[in-house]
Design a protein around this motif. Structure first.
Motif, PDB file in Angstrom:
ATOM      1  N   ASN A  45       0.832  -1.221   0.000  1.00  0.00           N
ATOM      2  CA  ASN A  45       0.000   0.000   0.000  1.00  0.00           C
ATOM      3  C   ASN A  45       0.862   1.265   0.000  1.00  0.00           C
ATOM      4  O   ASN A  45       0.580   2.246  -0.722  1.00  0.00           O
ATOM      5  CB  ASN A  45      -0.913  -0.013   1.227  1.00  0.00           C
ATOM      6  N   LEU A  46       1.929   1.243   0.861  1.00  0.00           N
ATOM      7  CA  LEU A  46       2.771   2.447   0.933  1.00  0.00           C
ATOM      8  C   LEU A  46       3.565   2.669  -0.364  1.00  0.00           C
ATOM      9  O   LEU A  46       3.784   3.808  -0.792  1.00  0.00           O
ATOM     10  CB  LEU A  46       3.733   2.306   2.126  1.00  0.00           C
ATOM     11  N   ALA A  47       3.981   1.494  -0.976  1.00  0.00           N
ATOM     12  CA  ALA A  47       4.681   1.630  -2.264  1.00  0.00           C
ATOM     13  C   ALA A  47       3.759   2.234  -3.315  1.00  0.00           C
ATOM     14  O   ALA A  47       4.156   3.105  -4.121  1.00  0.00           O
ATOM     15  CB  ALA A  47       5.188   0.255  -2.716  1.00  0.00           C
ATOM     16  N   GLY A  48       2.516   1.837  -3.312  1.00  0.00           N
ATOM     17  CA  GLY A  48       1.530   2.409  -4.233  1.00  0.00           C
ATOM     18  C   GLY A  48       1.301   3.889  -3.927  1.00  0.00           C
ATOM     19  O   GLY A  48       1.128   4.727  -4.835  1.00  0.00           O
ATOM     20  N   ILE A 122      16.397  -0.972  -6.063  1.00  0.00           N
ATOM     21  CA  ILE A 122      15.394  -0.012  -6.550  1.00  0.00           C
ATOM     22  C   ILE A 122      15.389   1.229  -5.677  1.00  0.00           C
ATOM     23  O   ILE A 122      15.323   2.372  -6.162  1.00  0.00           O
ATOM     24  CB  ILE A 122      14.012  -0.681  -6.572  1.00  0.00           C
ATOM     25  N   LEU A 123      15.494   1.003  -4.369  1.00  0.00           N
ATOM     26  CA  LEU A 123      15.452   2.143  -3.446  1.00  0.00           C
ATOM     27  C   LEU A 123      16.693   3.037  -3.635  1.00  0.00           C
ATOM     28  O   LEU A 123      16.616   4.277  -3.490  1.00  0.00           O
ATOM     29  CB  LEU A 123      15.370   1.620  -2.005  1.00  0.00           C
ATOM     30  N   LEU A 165       8.158   7.277 -10.732  1.00  0.00           N
ATOM     31  CA  LEU A 165       6.941   6.491 -10.983  1.00  0.00           C
ATOM     32  C   LEU A 165       7.303   5.093 -11.436  1.00  0.00           C
ATOM     33  O   LEU A 165       6.727   4.100 -10.994  1.00  0.00           O
ATOM     34  CB  LEU A 165       6.099   7.208 -12.045  1.00  0.00           C
ATOM     35  N   LYS A 166       8.337   4.990 -12.312  1.00  0.00           N
ATOM     36  CA  LYS A 166       8.750   3.662 -12.771  1.00  0.00           C
ATOM     37  C   LYS A 166       9.350   2.851 -11.607  1.00  0.00           C
ATOM     38  O   LYS A 166       9.034   1.664 -11.406  1.00  0.00           O
ATOM     39  CB  LYS A 166       9.782   3.818 -13.887  1.00  0.00           C
ATOM     40  N   LEU A 167      10.243   3.549 -10.827  1.00  0.00           N
ATOM     41  CA  LEU A 167      10.886   2.826  -9.722  1.00  0.00           C
ATOM     42  C   LEU A 167       9.864   2.374  -8.677  1.00  0.00           C
ATOM     43  O   LEU A 167       9.956   1.268  -8.126  1.00  0.00           O
ATOM     44  CB  LEU A 167      11.950   3.721  -9.068  1.00  0.00           C
ATOM     45  N   MET A 168       8.889   3.268  -8.388  1.00  0.00           N
ATOM     46  CA  MET A 168       7.888   2.871  -7.380  1.00  0.00           C
ATOM     47  C   MET A 168       6.993   1.745  -7.893  1.00  0.00           C
ATOM     48  O   MET A 168       6.528   0.888  -7.112  1.00  0.00           O
ATOM     49  CB  MET A 168       7.030   4.089  -6.993  1.00  0.00           C
ATOM     50  N   ASN A 169       6.770   1.743  -9.249  1.00  0.00           N
ATOM     51  CA  ASN A 169       6.034   0.592  -9.807  1.00  0.00           C
ATOM     52  C   ASN A 169       6.832  -0.699  -9.617  1.00  0.00           C
ATOM     53  O   ASN A 169       6.287  -1.743  -9.244  1.00  0.00           O
ATOM     54  CB  ASN A 169       5.779   0.815 -11.292  1.00  0.00           C
ATOM     55  N   ASP A 170       8.153  -0.573  -9.891  1.00  0.00           N
ATOM     56  CA  ASP A 170       8.998  -1.762  -9.681  1.00  0.00           C
ATOM     57  C   ASP A 170       8.990  -2.190  -8.216  1.00  0.00           C
ATOM     58  O   ASP A 170       8.954  -3.394  -7.891  1.00  0.00           O
ATOM     59  CB  ASP A 170      10.437  -1.469 -10.120  1.00  0.00           C
ATOM     60  N   LEU A 171       9.054  -1.137  -7.340  1.00  0.00           N
ATOM     61  CA  LEU A 171       9.048  -1.484  -5.906  1.00  0.00           C
ATOM     62  C   LEU A 171       7.745  -2.184  -5.501  1.00  0.00           C
ATOM     63  O   LEU A 171       7.745  -3.184  -4.786  1.00  0.00           O
ATOM     64  CB  LEU A 171       9.232  -0.192  -5.089  1.00  0.00           C
ATOM     65  N   THR A 172       6.650  -1.650  -6.001  1.00  0.00           N
ATOM     66  CA  THR A 172       5.351  -2.259  -5.663  1.00  0.00           C
ATOM     67  C   THR A 172       5.275  -3.694  -6.187  1.00  0.00           C
ATOM     68  O   THR A 172       4.835  -4.614  -5.472  1.00  0.00           O
ATOM     69  CB  THR A 172       4.216  -1.423  -6.278  1.00  0.00           C
ATOM     70  N   ASN A 173       5.708  -3.906  -7.408  1.00  0.00           N
ATOM     71  CA  ASN A 173       5.658  -5.268  -7.963  1.00  0.00           C
ATOM     72  C   ASN A 173       6.533  -6.231  -7.148  1.00  0.00           C
ATOM     73  O   ASN A 173       6.148  -7.378  -6.901  1.00  0.00           O
ATOM     74  CB  ASN A 173       6.113  -5.232  -9.429  1.00  0.00           C
ATOM     75  N   ARG A 174       7.739  -5.692  -6.790  1.00  0.00           N
ATOM     76  CA  ARG A 174       8.650  -6.599  -6.057  1.00  0.00           C
ATOM     77  C   ARG A 174       8.093  -6.957  -4.677  1.00  0.00           C
ATOM     78  O   ARG A 174       8.136  -8.096  -4.244  1.00  0.00           O
ATOM     79  CB  ARG A 174      10.018  -5.913  -5.909  1.00  0.00           C
ATOM     80  N   VAL A 175       7.522  -5.933  -4.028  1.00  0.00           N
ATOM     81  CA  VAL A 175       6.914  -6.211  -2.700  1.00  0.00           C
ATOM     82  C   VAL A 175       5.737  -7.171  -2.843  1.00  0.00           C
ATOM     83  O   VAL A 175       5.545  -8.075  -2.027  1.00  0.00           O
ATOM     84  CB  VAL A 175       6.496  -4.886  -2.045  1.00  0.00           C
TER      85      VAL A 175
END
Length: 708
Positions: A45-48, A122-123, A165-175
């Motif tokens: 949720n926080l990554a989103g 990613i971070l 936006l791309k990195l946070m999408n990657d972060l969300t997918n990875r989480v």
């Protein structure tokens, strides 16, 4: 130290413990992984939200630029930019290093560092892209913000927004992938744990059912063995609890021994109450209390068992109660030191007790007979014979009074008085002769008669004890008579009887003696017996012809009776220790007054009183009641009655009942008398005295065993 005793339940307990361990492990793993999944969901949720904040930052930066171009206030848009930038930055730091941030609802939440290499990579990229933008936002001032700064910030925000936006999408997918992996792991753990628990449960169930089956079989076998024991044992067995209640398990023989139904849980003392007196019941209760007291030694109180031999009236139903002697034995059943039950064993010892009583009575009778023998030894013989005759006559008179039931009931008191007078007279005579044993028996008879005197009415049944006592007196008189005969026999052989002359071979060859030998031999041959005749005495050929003929006839009759009825077959004689040939001894002497003494003795069966009595009843000479009351002498006298014979089959030599009748007639004609002595299986001895002058009607003067 606590020690768990599992015993036969060890395997079951271990199986159940293993089942619980599996379930607990699954539960713990489920809790841990669920917590992790919950944390991953917050991360997702926080990554989103970081994607949304990145877009908001870019949007507010463009709004600030446009408001400055339009010369409008931009304070609110700048504050929103700063707030979104602070939340984004705080959350990004919490992702990479761990820390607190705000949730979607505005609450403080703590995040752990995400230990995933891809996420951290990613971070790192996100931090690198975010650092120029956050620094530019941090340098903004509300008063000195220029349009150039706003345009530069807007361009930087647009550029950075695409990267973030791309990195946070990657972060969300990875989480999300990490959370999905943990969820998969959780399902596997659950499936594995539940499968193991199910297998363990199946093992438990299989083992438990097998154990139950084995236990059931053992219990069934034990129950059957117990039932067999309780069904077949001849003793009464049951358990007694401290409240004296009978247990549910008891032997089948118990009710039969007690003579009553024994219900489960029935009170033992209440069962006893119906058959014993109150004193015995109270003593039994006190004894049971002692047995249930564990401080009292069992062996010490065993000797005071009041129910060791108890007289009990059994059978309280419709039938008459039956007196029994029962033996109760008690054994303690303990749990630790506490006495929980008593094992009770019951035996019917009635037969043993009665045998002991009968033995004691026999010993008393033997002592009484011995005392009586001593008493009659000191009595003058003539006085003793006179007393016995009068005693028998008196008892027969009493018998006649007892048989006379024609009188009305009111006159039975007169019968009692008449019997009393007869009994008292005989008792006085017996006491005068010093025969105290016999006098004592008559004294007991007087006690019975005294009791009848005191009653207002007397029925015929009330005389039954008197009848029994009279019968006993007849037997006692008969015993005395037999003893006298035996004593007379001994005296006759040793002191009184005249010495017989030595065997004279010349006499043995006399013609009449030879005829006796031949006659006995012929009869013996017809009946399969052997007989040896010996004679000593006078030559009866020298006697007057009528007397000589009479003696010949008498001897012939005696020979016939002795060989047919008395002498046993050779095999039977050999079996009982006698010579195979029967011995017949004949002795004839003549006194100075001319009288003849004839002795005829054989060593055969002797006279059977029971056989004569049965023959007399069978031939209708006596009723069964008369036959029971007649004494030995009267029964023996029946052998001289016309037609009287104990042989069922009539043949040439016996069965017509005429021989001894003829003997009695001949003896009577010569004024003589007959005396008979006999002992069963030993001998029969006739002694006849003949006088030349016929006198008297009855030649019989004695009818009991022994040589006169």
């Amino acid at each position: 130290m606590f020690k768990l005793e599992l015993g036969k339940y060890r395997s079951i307990v271990l199986s159940i413990a293993l089942f619980l361990i599996f379930d607990l492990a699954v539960l713990v793993l489920n809790f841990v992984i669920s917590s992790q999944i919950s944390g991953d969901a917050l991360m997702v949720n926080l990554a989103g939200r970081q994607r949304m904040l990145s877009q908001r930052i870019a949007k507010t930066a463009l709004q600030v630029e446009r408001r400055m171009v339009e010369v409008k206030p931009f304070v609110n848009e700048l504050a929103e930019l700063r707030q979104a930038s602070a939340v984004f930055n705080r959350t990004l730091i919490a992702f990479s290093q761990g820390g607190t941030t705000l949730s979607g609802a505005g609450d403080e939440v703590t995040l752990a560092r995400i230990d995933d290499d891809q996420v951290q990579a990613i971070l790192v990229q996100a931090s690198a892209s975010w650092s120029p933008l956050v620094a530019s936002i941090g340098s903004l001032s509300d008063e000195n913000l220029s349009l150039e700064q706003a345009e530069k910030l807007a361009r930087l925000a647009e550029t950075t927004n695409l990267q973030l936006l791309k990195l946070m999408n990657d972060l969300t997918n990875r989480v999300e992938q990490a959370a999905a992996s943990k969820a998969t792991t959780l399902r596997m753990v659950q499936v594995t744990g539940i499968s193991l628990a199910t297998i363990n449960f199946a093992v438990i169930l299989f083992h438990f059912i097998g154990h139950l089956r084995r236990t059931d079989r053992e219990l069934e076998r034990a129950r059957k063995e117990t039932d067999d024991i309780l069904r077949t044992t001849q003793e009464g067995l049951f358990l007694l609890d401290p409240e004296y209640n009978v247990g549910s398990q008891r032997s089948l023989a118990l009710s039969g021994i007690l003579g009553m139904a024994v219900p489960s849980g029935g009170n033992f003392l209440e069962l006893l109450r119906t058959g014993v007196d109150s004193k015995t019941l109270d003593t039994a209760r006190e004894y049971l209390d002692l047995l249930f007291n564990h401080d009292v030694k069992e062996k010490l109180v065993a000797s005071v068992n009041p129910l060791n031999c108890v007289h009990l009236l059994a059978g309280q139903g419709s039938g008459a109660p039956e007196a029994r002697y029962l033996q109760f034995s008690f054994n303690r059943v303990r749990e630790g030191v506490k006495v929980t039950h008593l094992l009770v064993t019951v035996n019917d010892i009635t037969r043993r007790v009665l045998l002991e009583q009968e033995l004691k009575a026999s010993e008393d009778r033997a002592r009484g007979q011995l005392g009586m023998l001593v008493e009659i030894m000191v009595v003058e013989p003539a006085a003793l014979h006179q007393f016995l005759r009068t005693a028998v006559d008196g008892l027969q008179a009493i018998n006649a009074l007892l048989r006379d039931q024609a009188d009305p009931p009111g006159s039975r008191n007169n019968q009692v008085n008449a019997i009393f007078r007869q009994a008292h007279r005989i008792k006085g005579d017996a006491a005068a002769l010093g025969m105290n044993s016999l006098a004592g028996t008559f004294d007991q008879l007087e006690d019975l008669l005294s009791a009848l005197r005191e009653r207002t009415s007397v029925s015929g049944e009330d005389f039954l004890p008197v009848v029994v006592q009279i019968r006993g007196l007849f037997e006692q008189i008969e015993t005395i008579q037999n003893a006298i005969v035996r004593i007379s026999q001994v005296r006759g052989i040793t002191t009184i009887e005249d010495a017989r002359p030595q065997h004279d071979p010349v006499v043995g060859r006399l013609p009449f003696v030879q005829r006796w030998y031949d006659f006995a031999g012929q009869i013996a041959a017809r009946h399969g017996n052997r007989a040896e005749v010996s004679y000593s005495g006078i030559d009866i050929g020298t006697l007057p012809l009528p007397l000589s003929d009479t003696i010949q006839t008498i001897i012939h009759q005696f020979l016939r009776n002795a060989v047919v009825h008395g002498i046993e077959p050779p095999a039977e004689r050999k079996a009982i220790g006698k010579p195979e040939s029967g011995r017949i001894s004949i002795y004839i002497s003549q006194s100075e007054d001319g009288s003849i003494e004839l002795s005829f003795r054989d060593d055969g069966r002797g006279l059977s009183v029971d056989r004569i009595r049965k023959a007399a009843v069978a031939q209708g000479r006596l009723s069964a009641e008369e036959a029971e009351t007649w004494d030995y002498r009267r029964i023996v006298g029946l052998i001289f009655e016309p037609g009287m014979s104990s042989q069922e089959v009539v043949d040439t030599d016996a069965g017509r009942g005429a021989g001894l009748d003829a003997v009695r007639d001949l003896v009577s004609r010569f004024g003589g008398h007959i005396r008979i002595g006999s002992t069963p299986n030993e001998y029969c001895h006739f002694r006849i005295r003949l006088t030349p002058h016929p006198v008297g009607k009855s030649p019989l003067t004695s009818g009991s065993g022994g040589t006169p």
